[in-house]
Write an enzyme that holds these catalytic residues in place. Structure first.
Site, PDB file in Angstrom:
ATOM      1  N   PHE A 161      -2.894 -45.636   0.531  1.00 55.11           N
ATOM      2  CA  PHE A 161      -1.901 -46.066   2.355  1.00 55.11           C
ATOM      3  C   PHE A 161      -0.925 -46.484   0.890  1.00 55.11           C
ATOM      4  CE2 PHE A 161       1.052 -49.048   4.031  1.00 55.11           C
ATOM      5  CZ  PHE A 161       0.196 -48.749   5.180  1.00 55.11           C
ATOM      6  N   ASP A 162      -0.676 -46.783  -0.012  1.00 54.42           N
ATOM      7  CA  ASP A 162       0.827 -46.527  -0.486  1.00 54.42           C
ATOM      8  C   ASP A 162       0.822 -46.319  -2.048  1.00 54.42           C
ATOM      9  OD1 ASP A 162       3.539 -47.331  -1.258  1.00 54.42           O
ATOM     10  OD2 ASP A 162       3.255 -50.014  -2.074  1.00 54.42           O
ATOM     11  N   ASN A 191      -9.654 -37.539   5.756  1.00 55.47           N
ATOM     12  CA  ASN A 191      -8.388 -36.667   5.025  1.00 55.47           C
ATOM     13  C   ASN A 191      -9.239 -35.860   4.178  1.00 55.47           C
ATOM     14  OD1 ASN A 191      -7.908 -37.366   1.900  1.00 55.47           O
ATOM     15  ND2 ASN A 191      -9.077 -39.179   2.936  1.00 55.47           N
ATOM     16  N   ARG A 192      -8.169 -35.201   4.100  1.00 58.33           N
ATOM     17  CA  ARG A 192      -7.775 -33.913   2.573  1.00 58.33           C
ATOM     18  C   ARG A 192      -7.089 -33.635   2.224  1.00 58.33           C
ATOM     19  NH1 ARG A 192      -9.344 -30.598   6.514  1.00 58.33           N
ATOM     20  NH2 ARG A 192      -7.716 -28.601   7.549  1.00 58.33           N
ATOM     21  N   GLY A 249      -5.803 -34.660  -1.246  1.00 58.32           N
ATOM     22  CA  GLY A 249      -5.464 -34.005  -2.572  1.00 58.32           C
ATOM     23  C   GLY A 249      -4.944 -34.978  -3.426  1.00 58.32           C
ATOM     24  N   PHE A 250      -4.621 -35.678  -3.786  1.00 61.50           N
ATOM     25  CA  PHE A 250      -3.530 -36.657  -4.049  1.00 61.50           C
ATOM     26  C   PHE A 250      -1.983 -36.389  -4.378  1.00 61.50           C
ATOM     27  CE2 PHE A 250      -7.027 -37.245  -7.714  1.00 61.50           C
ATOM     28  CZ  PHE A 250      -8.660 -37.903  -6.585  1.00 61.50           C
ATOM     29  N   SER A 256     -12.783 -38.993  -5.151  1.00 64.52           N
ATOM     30  CA  SER A 256     -12.484 -38.323  -4.014  1.00 64.52           C
ATOM     31  C   SER A 256     -13.157 -36.979  -3.691  1.00 64.52           C
ATOM     32  CB  SER A 256     -10.622 -38.316  -4.529  1.00 64.52           C
ATOM     33  OG  SER A 256      -9.837 -37.321  -2.918  1.00 64.52           O
ATOM     34  N   ASN A 278     -11.646 -34.800  -2.492  1.00 61.01           N
ATOM     35  CA  ASN A 278     -10.112 -33.382  -2.258  1.00 61.01           C
ATOM     36  C   ASN A 278      -9.232 -32.307  -3.051  1.00 61.01           C
ATOM     37  OD1 ASN A 278     -10.399 -33.846   0.821  1.00 61.01           O
ATOM     38  ND2 ASN A 278      -9.904 -35.883   0.333  1.00 61.01           N
ATOM     39  N   THR A 279     -10.180 -33.170  -4.571  1.00 63.32           N
ATOM     40  CA  THR A 279      -9.540 -32.412  -5.901  1.00 63.32           C
ATOM     41  C   THR A 279     -11.331 -31.920  -6.234  1.00 63.32           C
ATOM     42  OG1 THR A 279      -7.857 -33.927  -6.426  1.00 63.32           O
ATOM     43  CG2 THR A 279      -8.992 -32.303  -8.049  1.00 63.32           C
ATOM     44  N   LYS A 322     -14.358 -45.942  -9.386  1.00 63.73           N
ATOM     45  CA  LYS A 322     -14.315 -45.932  -7.618  1.00 63.73           C
ATOM     46  C   LYS A 322     -15.463 -44.805  -7.743  1.00 63.73           C
ATOM     47  CE  LYS A 322     -11.956 -46.131  -3.774  1.00 63.73           C
ATOM     48  NZ  LYS A 322     -10.779 -46.351  -3.018  1.00 63.73           N
ATOM     49  N   SER A 365     -16.815 -47.749  -1.596  1.00 61.69           N
ATOM     50  CA  SER A 365     -17.024 -46.995  -2.345  1.00 61.69           C
ATOM     51  C   SER A 365     -15.742 -46.105  -1.518  1.00 61.69           C
ATOM     52  CB  SER A 365     -18.216 -46.144  -0.993  1.00 61.69           C
ATOM     53  OG  SER A 365     -18.000 -46.370   0.038  1.00 61.69           O
ATOM     54  N   ASN A 366     -15.594 -44.523  -2.267  1.00 60.72           N
ATOM     55  CA  ASN A 366     -15.105 -43.809  -1.343  1.00 60.72           C
ATOM     56  C   ASN A 366     -15.397 -43.087  -0.400  1.00 60.72           C
ATOM     57  OD1 ASN A 366     -12.373 -42.229  -1.731  1.00 60.72           O
ATOM     58  ND2 ASN A 366     -12.769 -41.990  -4.104  1.00 60.72           N
ATOM     59  N   GLY A 376     -13.497 -44.945   8.196  1.00 67.15           N
ATOM     60  CA  GLY A 376     -13.893 -45.624   8.877  1.00 67.15           C
ATOM     61  C   GLY A 376     -15.151 -46.295   9.268  1.00 67.15           C
ATOM     62  N   TYR A 385      -8.710 -49.329   4.976  1.00 65.53           N
ATOM     63  CA  TYR A 385      -7.426 -48.434   5.437  1.00 65.53           C
ATOM     64  C   TYR A 385      -7.435 -48.458   6.581  1.00 65.53           C
ATOM     65  CZ  TYR A 385      -4.233 -44.512   4.413  1.00 65.53           C
ATOM     66  OH  TYR A 385      -3.688 -43.556   5.137  1.00 65.53           O
TER      67      TYR A 385
HETATM   68  C1  LIG Z   1      -5.353 -41.324   3.979  1.00 67.88           C
HETATM   69  C2  LIG Z   1      -6.176 -41.708   3.301  1.00 67.88           C
HETATM   70  C3  LIG Z   1      -5.644 -41.268   1.781  1.00 67.88           C
HETATM   71  C4  LIG Z   1      -6.661 -42.176   0.790  1.00 67.88           C
HETATM   72  N1  LIG Z   1      -6.455 -41.962  -0.367  1.00 67.88           N
HETATM   73  C5  LIG Z   1      -7.232 -42.741  -1.970  1.00 67.88           C
HETATM   74  C6  LIG Z   1      -6.832 -42.202  -3.109  1.00 67.88           C
HETATM   75  O1  LIG Z   1      -5.370 -41.643  -3.013  1.00 67.88           O
HETATM   76  N2  LIG Z   1      -7.679 -42.865  -3.979  1.00 67.88           N
HETATM   77  C7  LIG Z   1      -8.414 -44.066  -3.442  1.00 67.88           C
HETATM   78  O2  LIG Z   1      -9.770 -43.613  -4.523  1.00 67.88           O
HETATM   79  N3  LIG Z   1      -9.043 -43.467  -2.131  1.00 67.88           N
HETATM   80  C8  LIG Z   1      -8.398 -43.082  -1.304  1.00 67.88           C
HETATM   81  N4  LIG Z   1      -9.003 -42.849   0.318  1.00 67.88           N
HETATM   82  C9  LIG Z   1      -9.822 -43.873   0.275  1.00 67.88           C
HETATM   83  C10 LIG Z   1      -9.922 -45.594   0.476  1.00 67.88           C
HETATM   84  O3  LIG Z   1      -8.916 -45.961  -0.240  1.00 67.88           O
HETATM   85  C11 LIG Z   1     -11.382 -46.181   1.414  1.00 67.88           C
HETATM   86  O4  LIG Z   1     -12.019 -45.880   0.256  1.00 67.88           O
HETATM   87  C12 LIG Z   1     -11.957 -45.363   2.457  1.00 67.88           C
HETATM   88  O5  LIG Z   1     -10.886 -44.801   2.999  1.00 67.88           O
HETATM   89  C13 LIG Z   1     -13.036 -45.924   2.439  1.00 67.88           C
HETATM   90  O6  LIG Z   1     -12.242 -47.084   3.532  1.00 67.88           O
HETATM   91  P1  LIG Z   1     -11.713 -47.545   4.768  1.00 67.88           P
HETATM   92  O7  LIG Z   1     -12.680 -47.073   5.457  1.00 67.88           O
HETATM   93  O8  LIG Z   1     -11.588 -49.036   5.221  1.00 67.88           O
HETATM   94  O9  LIG Z   1     -11.214 -46.618   5.381  1.00 67.88           O
HETATM   95  C14 LIG Z   1      -8.274 -42.231   0.867  1.00 67.88           C
HETATM   96  C15 LIG Z   1      -8.426 -42.975   2.596  1.00 67.88           C
HETATM   97  C16 LIG Z   1      -7.729 -42.735   3.455  1.00 67.88           C
HETATM   98  C17 LIG Z   1      -7.972 -42.532   4.967  1.00 67.88           C
END
Ligand SMILES: Cc1cc2nc3c(=O)[nH]c(=O)nc-3n(C[C@H](O)[C@H](O)[C@H](O)COP(=O)(O)O)c2cc1C
Length: 351
Positions: free
Chosen positions: A62-63, A109-110, A112-113, A173, A175-176, A211, A239-240, A262, A312
């Site tokens: 998110f941030d 989302n994809r 990609g860091f 992740s 996406n990499t 993670k 988890s991720n 979600g 998130y």
């Molecule tokens: C837009 C977006 C970007 C994300 N970027 C990262 C990331 O940079 N690193 C990471 O470990 N997880 C990332 N996540 C995963 C979240 O940290 C979290 O593990 C995942 O979304 C499941 O939680 P939620 O269902 O509450 O969103 C991202 C998720 C979303 C939706």
């Protein structure tokens, strides 16, 4: 959803998701000046020598650039994980790369860091820490074009020893390309060796978490739990996002490539959390994340074994009031079930 967000959400949802996200970050910035709110002491928990006033954290992603950690604490989150941060700045994948699955209360989302890189982000963290903002975790990623991805995580740990309260090694992740293969047994053993050696050589000990993905097979899950116990890792984040597309997704966007988050992620990520709690015999702190859309969801993660919870996607669908509602109802659940503290409820389903 309640209050002002019933009006705001349709306006935000009329924008492309990334534009809505940028607008939200801009709107939060003024809140960086506000102090955190006081919490029910029963929601507090101590881990790794840190005090968490409440267990609900902002999940990574998110941030990404550490622009609003103080604002997120002021909104009521007990802690914030910024990032993912990679050693060098990175643009991420071509747009569009973030999609709403509104009927499913999910996102794909994809990205990609995409992030501004360690050199820009580390000073922001140091400034936030100097103001007493925390606990502040940093999610570490590897650059897509890196020759030695493990070295990228080591660089992250070394650069953030004084700026972060904990770091999360994110090898999950989707996406990499190739990143998730670092979760395989031998690759992970090597990664943990090098990353934990960097932690132990540093002048200050920063807790290092790992993670993991919800898409691991049984053998991989078993190997990760064993390595986590033996290596001296400080915790797991479970988890991720998932590459799976659970039956019943109703949104037209469900076939977009990327990680799903979600509501549909709640069941698989909570099952994995419970399994990891069992496999590590409750000895390793776990952060439960995936599909938390309500206080009942957060409480289920805690009972399954989470000492801390992150979210998130819930924020996107329910708005910022969700954090306050979760904390209010969580206090009620603890009292109802006779727990005097949050720590007593952690893993209660296993007893
Ligand atoms: C837009 C977006 C970007 C994300 N970027 C990262 C990331 O940079 N690193 C990471 O470990 N997880 C990332 N996540 C995963 C979240 O940290 C979290 O593990 C995942 O979304 C499941 O939680 P939620 O269902 O509450 O969103 C991202 C998720 C979303 C939706």
């Amino acid at each position: 959803m309640s209050g002002l967000y019933t009006i705001l959400r349709p306006l935000l949802f009329a924008l492309p998701p990334e534009a809505a996200h940028a607008l939200t970050l801009a709107a939060l910035r003024p809140l960086n000046r506000c102090p955190p709110r006081a919490d029910d002491p029963a929601l507090g928990i101590d881990l790794w020598g840190l005090h968490f006033a409440n267990p609900i954290g902002m999940a990574a992603g998110f941030d990404k650039n550490a622009k609003v950690p103080a604002a997120l604490r002021a909104l009521g989150f007990g802690f914030v994980e910024v990032g993912a941060v990679t050693p060098r700045p990175q643009a991420g994948n071509p747009r569009p790369r973030l999609f709403r699955l509104t009927a499913d209360r999910a996102l794909i989302n994809r990205l990609g860091f995409n992030n501004e890189g360690l050199a820009r982000i580390a000073p922001r963290l140091a400034a936030a820490k100097a103001r007493g903002i925390g606990p502040l975790g940093v999610n570490l990623g590897a650059n897509k074009d890196s020759d030695d991805r493990v070295a990228d995580y080591v660089t992250g740990v070394e650069a953030l020893v004084s700026g972060a309260d904990f770091v999360t090694v994110n090898v999950s992740s989707p996406n990499t390309p190739g990143l998730r293969s670092l979760q395989a047994r031998d690759a992970l053993a090597d990664l943990l060796d090098r990353v934990l050696a960097a932690r132990d050589a540093a002048p200050r000990r920063v807790p290092v978490l790992l993670k993991i993905a919800p898409d691991l097979d049984s053998e991989e899950r078993q190997a990760i739990a064993a390595l986590a116990r033996e290596s001296g890792l400080d915790g797991l984040v479970v988890s991720n996002t998932t590459l799976a597309r659970p039956e019943g997704l109703g949104s037209p966007r469900r076939q977009e490539a990327g990680g799903l988050s979600g509501a549909p992620l709640f069941a698989p990520s909570t099952a994995l959390l419970a399994e990891m709690y069992r496999r590590t015999e409750g000895r390793l702190p776990l952060i439960g994340v995936g599909g938390v859309m309500s206080a009942a969801d957060a409480y289920a993660k805690i009972r399954a074994g989470a000492s801390l919870v992150q979210l998130y996607t819930g924020l996107v669908y329910e708005g910022p009031g969700l954090v306050r509602r979760i904390k209010r109802d969580l206090s009620g659940y603890l009292a109802r079930d006779g727990f005097r503290s949050l720590a007593e409820a952690v893993g209660a389903d296993h007893r």
